[in-house]
Design a protein around this motif. Structure first.
Motif, short mmCIF file in Angstrom:
data_model
loop_
_atom_site.label_atom_id
_atom_site.label_comp_id
_atom_site.label_asym_id
_atom_site.label_seq_id
_atom_site.Cartn_x
_atom_site.Cartn_y
_atom_site.Cartn_z
N ARG A 1 -125.00 3.12 56.47
CA ARG A 1 -126.38 3.54 56.73
C ARG A 1 -126.54 4.01 58.17
NH1 ARG A 1 -130.79 1.33 58.73
NH2 ARG A 1 -129.96 -0.76 58.88
N HIS A 2 -125.96 3.27 59.13
CA HIS A 2 -126.06 3.67 60.53
C HIS A 2 -125.36 5.00 60.79
CE1 HIS A 2 -126.92 -0.70 61.79
NE2 HIS A 2 -128.03 0.01 61.86
N TYR B 1 -124.77 7.39 58.61
CA TYR B 1 -125.52 8.45 57.94
C TYR B 1 -126.77 8.82 58.74
CZ TYR B 1 -127.20 11.31 54.12
OH TYR B 1 -127.62 12.37 53.37
N GLU B 2 -127.47 7.82 59.26
CA GLU B 2 -128.66 8.09 60.07
C GLU B 2 -128.29 8.84 61.35
OE1 GLU B 2 -130.47 4.27 60.68
OE2 GLU B 2 -131.30 4.20 58.65
N LEU B 3 -127.20 8.44 61.98
CA LEU B 3 -126.74 9.12 63.19
C LEU B 3 -126.35 10.56 62.88
CD1 LEU B 3 -126.07 9.01 66.17
CD2 LEU B 3 -123.82 8.11 65.57
N LYS B 4 -125.68 10.77 61.76
CA LYS B 4 -125.31 12.12 61.33
C LYS B 4 -126.55 13.00 61.19
CE LYS B 4 -123.34 14.43 57.29
NZ LYS B 4 -124.53 15.04 56.74
N ASN B 5 -127.61 12.46 60.58
CA ASN B 5 -128.85 13.23 60.41
C ASN B 5 -129.49 13.58 61.75
OD1 ASN B 5 -128.68 13.28 57.64
ND2 ASN B 5 -129.90 11.43 57.37
N VAL B 6 -129.47 12.65 62.70
CA VAL B 6 -130.04 12.90 64.03
C VAL B 6 -129.24 13.99 64.74
CG1 VAL B 6 -130.39 11.88 66.32
CG2 VAL B 6 -131.07 10.62 64.27
#
Length: 107
Positions: A86-87, A89-94
């Protein structure tokens, strides 16, 4: 100072490596390349129709991102807990959002 042809070659090669990294990342995040599955320079080169040099560079970048790990028998896709995934994936989106914004500002 490198001449224009050398700069162009480096830019094209970087773009190819960037695309390889992006494609492999997406395959990892989608589950197409499951955790602990083997991944090699030769396999990546054959799959994407590139030489081993950009395949090696892409795998090295993925190692630095902790998406791929070296083992005694070669390389494999890293295994993540749900929280780690999850972390990441969230970082990838940012990062992708920031890159798109920078592209809009430059372009």
């Amino acid at each position: 100072m490198p001449d224009a042809e050398q700069r162009r070659f480096t830019l094209q090669r970087e773009t190819l490596v960037d695309k390889l990294v992006q494609n492999i990342q997406e395959a990892i995040f989608s589950g197409e390349r499951p955790p602990k599955s083997k991944i090699s320079e030769v396999g990546i080169a054959a799959e994407f129709g590139v030489s081993r040099v950009p395949a090696r560079e892409a795998l090295q970048r993925l190692e630095k991102m902790n998406l791929v790990r070296k083992t005694r028998s070669g390389r494999e896709v890293a295994h993540f807990s749900q929280e780690e995934f999850r972390h990441i994936y969230e970082l990838k989106n940012v990062v992708e959002a920031a890159a798109a914004l920078a592209d809009d500002l430059i372009g």
